[in-house]
Design a protein around this motif. Structure first.
Motif, PDB file in Angstrom:
ATOM      1  N   GLU A   1      24.914   5.475  18.403  1.00 20.26           N
ATOM      2  CA  GLU A   1      24.032   4.338  18.696  1.00 20.26           C
ATOM      3  C   GLU A   1      23.580   3.654  17.406  1.00 20.26           C
TER       4      GLU A   1
ATOM      5  N   ASP B   1      26.518   1.615  16.197  1.00 20.32           N
ATOM      6  CA  ASP B   1      26.755   0.466  17.074  1.00 20.32           C
ATOM      7  C   ASP B   1      25.728  -0.630  16.851  1.00 20.32           C
ATOM      8  N   GLN B   2      24.441  -0.253  16.739  1.00 21.42           N
ATOM      9  CA  GLN B   2      23.390  -1.246  16.550  1.00 21.42           C
ATOM     10  C   GLN B   2      23.473  -1.904  15.173  1.00 21.42           C
TER      11      GLN B   2
ATOM     12  N   LYS C   1      26.245  -4.477  15.353  1.00 17.29           N
ATOM     13  CA  LYS C   1      25.785  -5.684  16.053  1.00 17.29           C
ATOM     14  C   LYS C   1      24.823  -6.476  15.175  1.00 17.29           C
ATOM     15  N   TYR C   2      24.002  -5.767  14.409  1.00 18.32           N
ATOM     16  CA  TYR C   2      23.072  -6.429  13.490  1.00 18.32           C
ATOM     17  C   TYR C   2      23.830  -7.274  12.462  1.00 18.32           C
TER      18      TYR C   2
ATOM     19  N   GLU D   1      25.474 -10.427  14.214  1.00 13.64           N
ATOM     20  CA  GLU D   1      24.597 -11.378  14.902  1.00 13.64           C
ATOM     21  C   GLU D   1      24.037 -12.423  13.929  1.00 13.64           C
TER      22      GLU D   1
ATOM     23  N   LYS E   1      17.638 -11.732  17.760  1.00 14.37           N
ATOM     24  CA  LYS E   1      18.552 -10.686  18.212  1.00 14.37           C
ATOM     25  C   LYS E   1      18.901  -9.741  17.062  1.00 14.37           C
ATOM     26  N   LYS E   2      18.986 -10.314  15.860  1.00 14.26           N
ATOM     27  CA  LYS E   2      19.267  -9.484  14.687  1.00 14.26           C
ATOM     28  C   LYS E   2      18.141  -8.462  14.477  1.00 14.26           C
TER      29      LYS E   2
ATOM     30  N   HIS F   1      18.386  -5.641  17.138  1.00 15.46           N
ATOM     31  CA  HIS F   1      19.405  -4.630  16.848  1.00 15.46           C
ATOM     32  C   HIS F   1      18.969  -3.697  15.716  1.00 15.46           C
TER      33      HIS F   1
ATOM     34  N   ASN G   1      16.496  -1.249  17.128  1.00 13.97           N
ATOM     35  CA  ASN G   1      17.186  -0.236  17.938  1.00 13.97           C
ATOM     36  C   ASN G   1      17.887   0.804  17.047  1.00 13.97           C
ATOM     37  N   ALA G   2      18.447   0.335  15.931  1.00 14.50           N
ATOM     38  CA  ALA G   2      19.112   1.251  15.011  1.00 14.50           C
ATOM     39  C   ALA G   2      18.105   2.223  14.392  1.00 14.50           C
TER      40      ALA G   2
END
Length: 307
Positions: free
Chosen positions: A216, A219-220, A223-224, A227, A232-233, A236, A239-240
């Motif tokens: 995870e 993945d985050q 995506k960061y 993005e 949204k950045k 992510h 979340n990381a």
């Protein structure tokens, strides 16, 4: 960009703080546990609440009795010169203590906590171990053998301790590892079958969760980096950070002392013996004096059956 950088720095600070808090808590718990163990060591064993004996100790001792092991003794430690093996050492765990003159002293039965021990029992040597030197095959006469089982009431595992006496130093060459004369001990961890199965299941679950949080985080962060939208950045990145904290929390429950199925063998209907143990010598009494690690012992067969 400045706002996202500021947000990122605050999240990094939060992640670092959480890690420091977890480390501090773990350290305090460890210190508290050590202080408790040290304090208990100086209390009479008959006081209430002081390290009680496992109620299954007698039953476990009966299961271990009459086991016949063939071992390879690896003398020396990795990184400290050449390690030489003593092969084909075979012995049987017998019932009954014999006299004190016929056996070596044991850390449980003859130490500060004799109530945790099964009491001393005899060891019958079937085949002396041997090794190859420049002079050819050399035997290693380990004599006055005795064994005991030690098990605390609140522990899922205990220890099988085998003691022997060696009348002379044994070495393969002048500059290699040495098995010193005196009392030599071999210790193997022993687990209750149900306790080990429960711990293995817990460890498997923790390892899966650790891998899940590790994936995870990756993945985050991916995506960061991909993005462009600042909100949204930030999401992510948050979340990381959270997944990284969760991963560290799970790591605290991962134990290296829980053996795998291939690391153990059955020695009775309720017991699993770890096949690799430690070889050590004792300097002084069993009341806190120094132990010297000499090498490792590996059981290759039980009752003539390879394990």
């Amino acid at each position: 960009n400045e706002s996202i950088d500021h947000y990122s720095k605050s999240q990094v600070y939060t992640m670092t703080s959480n890690k420091q808090l977890l480390t501090t808590i773990t350290l305090l718990l460890s210190i508290g546990s050590c202080q408790l163990n040290v304090a208990q060591a100086f209390l009479p064993s008959w006081l209430p609440g002081v390290v009680p004996t496992s109620p299954d100790l007698n039953r476990y001792t009966t299961e271990v009795t009459s086991s016949t092991f063939e071992c390879r003794l690896n003398i020396g430690l990795p990184g400290q010169g050449a390690v030489f093996p003593i092969n084909d050492f075979q012995f049987r765990l017998c019932k009954g203590a014999g006299t004190d003159e016929e056996r070596v002293a044991l850390p449980g039965a003859d130490g500060p906590r004799p109530h945790l021990s099964s009491g001393p029992h005899r060891i019958s040597t079937i085949t002396e171990g041997s090794f190859i030197s420049m002079e050819g095959a050399q035997s290693v006469p380990l004599v006055r053998g005795s064994w005991e089982l030690i098990w605390r009431a609140d522990s899922l595992c205990g220890f099988l301790i085998c003691g022997f006496n060696l009348e002379r130093d044994v070495r393969r060459n002048a500059h290699g590892a040495v098995l010193p004369r005196g009392n030599i001990y071999i210790t193997f961890p022993v687990w209750s079958k149900n306790g080990l199965e429960d711990q293995q299941a817990i460890q498997k679950n923790m390892q899966q969760k650790y891998k899940q949080f590790e994936n995870e985080v990756e993945d985050q962060l991916k995506k960061y980096n991909q993005e462009n939208n600042l909100l949204k950045k930030a999401m992510h990145f948050r979340n990381a950070v959270q997944a990284d904290v969760d991963k560290d929390n799970v790591k605290a429950y991962l134990r290296e002392d829980v053996p795998r199925k291939e690391d153990v063998m059955e020695v009775g209907p309720c017991l699993q013996l770890v096949k690799t143990g430690t070889i050590w010598a004792k300097t002084g009494s069993f009341n806190g004096d120094r132990n010297t690690l000499l090498g490792s012992a590996v059981i290759s067969s039980n009752g003539g059956v390879p394990v």
